[in-house]
Design an enzyme around this catalytic site. Structure first.
Site, PDB file in Angstrom:
ATOM      1  N   ASP A  72       0.984  -1.358   0.052  1.00  0.00           N
ATOM      2  CA  ASP A  72      -0.078   0.117   0.105  1.00  0.00           C
ATOM      3  C   ASP A  72       0.792   1.281  -0.130  1.00  0.00           C
ATOM      4  OD1 ASP A  72      -1.860   1.656   0.131  1.00  0.00           O
ATOM      5  OD2 ASP A  72      -2.616   1.152   2.342  1.00  0.00           O
ATOM      6  N   CYS A 416      25.362 -41.175 -15.049  1.00  0.00           N
ATOM      7  CA  CYS A 416      25.397 -40.261 -16.363  1.00  0.00           C
ATOM      8  C   CYS A 416      24.316 -40.224 -16.982  1.00  0.00           C
ATOM      9  CB  CYS A 416      26.540 -41.247 -17.151  1.00  0.00           C
ATOM     10  SG  CYS A 416      28.210 -41.643 -16.445  1.00  0.00           S
TER      11      CYS A 416
END
Ligand code: 3NM
Length: 490
Positions: A72, A416
């Site tokens: 605000d 891998c």
């Protein structure tokens, strides 16, 4: 500053929520746990206190690379030069706030209906806070409780109108309901980007733990988006890898939805890098000639601004490999570095002795989390440390994953091929490489668990084809909009 809406902390300074704790310490704890965005919301303190607190919070959030917004009070945001504001429907007019803040600041707007959402989005809001989802003691004057279904309707309306604005939801959200709220509020084409919480973090005994928990849940909820994107884009996964795993890695790439090319000849890299894929540099069987090729390919992918995954297989095992790691690290930039504990320690610069290329972990999980975070910061990349518990960090957010099965450690090449899997995710999902690495790791681990459970799987041998089938099954189901496999994500 990039904005990540995943875990959005909105503060509250009232004794009912904050208790007698110090707000700055609570926010610091939340940031350590992985809170990605902070809004200072204070409806009760004096101007003086608000200004002083805003300054302190901004100092803190900047040190974590997280934006600070002010609720605000556009005047305060202008005064302290923070990243933006959040305005409600009864606060300052959007255009006025934009004029005061300028075009580059973040302005978020609260919306409880399709009309409010479309209006704010069309006006140029940077994100929307949708709610109130559930009634909450934190904000008693909420106008409408819209539930996850109301959020879903707003998301559909935004999608139909062609608005791609980020969204979070707010009101009664906590770690126990986040997964359900995200799933139930998703419309078929648009999901929330994160959750905004007040009491779940501010009133918590351990704000870091709650933030970590929320972040893990929000990131997990986004995994289908990543896996689905790979399936849709079929990105290239260019593997420069060792001869032990070439065939297996190519099959894994195909099963997760990528298009593999297994070329170790760097003269091809510049052309391949232009095809929108990712590169995996796997040091499995490194040779002087191979290393030269890796350096050339790394530079080509860096030049093309495409992701590169480093898999420093057996990095600490020999002086040749330690030197090769150094050469690679000084030759270019990596997007994701993936390895087991001793590999990651070696890359981090520690002198550790490693026997062969098998994995072992002696550090505790918090120590491993610290290691990945530190290497991620050092190298400014994503680090994935594999083990019974996988840890992934981009230096700011650290995610723990507990999926997988012991069979993965009994056959060659699974580490891998995880590198190949995350390369596919990174190639398709450049928005967030941490999320890409998490998605690949979870998909991989869940597929292993599903495969190991099958009746026809009696050991590591029969596990391999079942694993490929399960990876493929997950990819296909996700493409069909079925993400029930994610229930196995831990
Ligand atoms: N705005 P908690 S609900 C600040 O609906 C705020 O716009 C809301 O607090 C809205 O996470 C709310 O503790 C409070 O439920 C949310």
């Amino acid at each position: 500053m990039a904005v990540d809406y995943s875990v959005y902390l909105v503060t509250d300074s009232t004794p009912a929520i904050l208790g007698d704790k110090d707000l700055i310490s609570v926010v610091e704890s939340a940031l350590r746990g992985g809170t990605t965005l902070v809004q200072y919301r204070d409806k009760t303190s004096t101007n003086e206190v608000v200004l002083a607190t805003a300054k302190k919070l901004h100092h803190l959030t900047k040190s974590f690379g997280v934006p600070l917004l002010i609720n605000d009070r556009v005047d305060i945001a202008v005064q302290i030069g923070c990243e933006g504001v959040h305005i409600g429907q009864d606060d300052m007019e959007f255009e006025k706030a934009r004029n005061l803040l300028g075009p580059d600041k973040i302005i978020g707007v609260t919306a409880s209906s399709k009309e409010e959402a479309l209006k704010a989005s069309a006006a140029g809001a940077n994100y929307l806070g949708l709610g109130t989802v559930f009634s909450t003691a934190t904000k008693k004057d909420t106008k409408s409780i819209i539930g996850p279904s109301g959020v879903s309707e707003i998301l559909s309306a935004l999608h139909q109108a062609g608005h791609s604005i980020p969204t979070v939801c707010i009101g009664g959200i906590n770690a126990s309901n986040t997964t359900d709220v995200l799933a139930q509020s998703a419309s078929s084409h648009k999901s929330l980007d994160g959750v905004a919480v007040v009491s779940a973090i501010i009133a918590a005994d351990d704000p870091a733990a709650v933030s970590r928990d929320l972040l893990g849940k929000v990131i997990r909820a986004k995994i289908p988006d990543v896996v689905g994107t790979v399936g849709r884009k079929t990105p290239l996964s260019h593997n420069m890898t060792n001869l032990v795993v070439q065939n297996f890695a190519a099959n894994v790439a195909l099963c997760v939805g990528a298009s593999p090319i297994m070329s170790n000849y760097a003269e091809e890299a510049a052309d391949l890098a232009k095809l929108g894929g990712a590169l995996v540099l796997n040091m499995g069987t490194v040779t002087p000639e191979g290393l030269k090729n890796y350096v050339q390919a790394l530079k080509a992918y860096n030049d093309a601004n495409r992701p590169v995954v480093l898999d420093p297989v057996g990095a600490g095992a020999t002086s040749v490999r330690r030197q090769a790691v150094k050469t690679l690290l000084t030759s270019g930039k990596f997007t994701i570095i993936k390895g087991n504990q001793s590999e990651i320690q070696t890359v981090h610069g520690a002198t550790v002795t490693q026997r062969g290329v098998d994995s072992s972990s002696s550090l505790t999980i918090p120590q491993r989390a610290q290691l990945v975070r530190s290497l991620a910061r050092q190298r400014q990349c994503v680090v994935l440390l594999t083990g019974a518990t996988d840890l992934i960090s981009d230096g700011r957010r650290t995610i723990r994953i507990d999926n997988g099965h012991e069979y993965l450690g009994m056959i060659t090449g699974t580490g891998c091929t995880l590198g190949t899997t995350v390369s596919a995710m990174a190639a398709a999902y450049e928005e967030d490489y941490l999320l890409a690495a998490v998605a690949g790791t979870v998909m991989f681990g869940v597929a292993a668990e599903k495969a190991a459970r099958r009746e026809d799987v009696r050991g590591p041998g029969s596990f391999v084809p079942a694993f490929l089938d399960e990876l493929f099954g997950i990819k296909r189901a996700t493409g069909d909009g079925d993400s029930t496999w994610l229930e196995l994500a831990r």
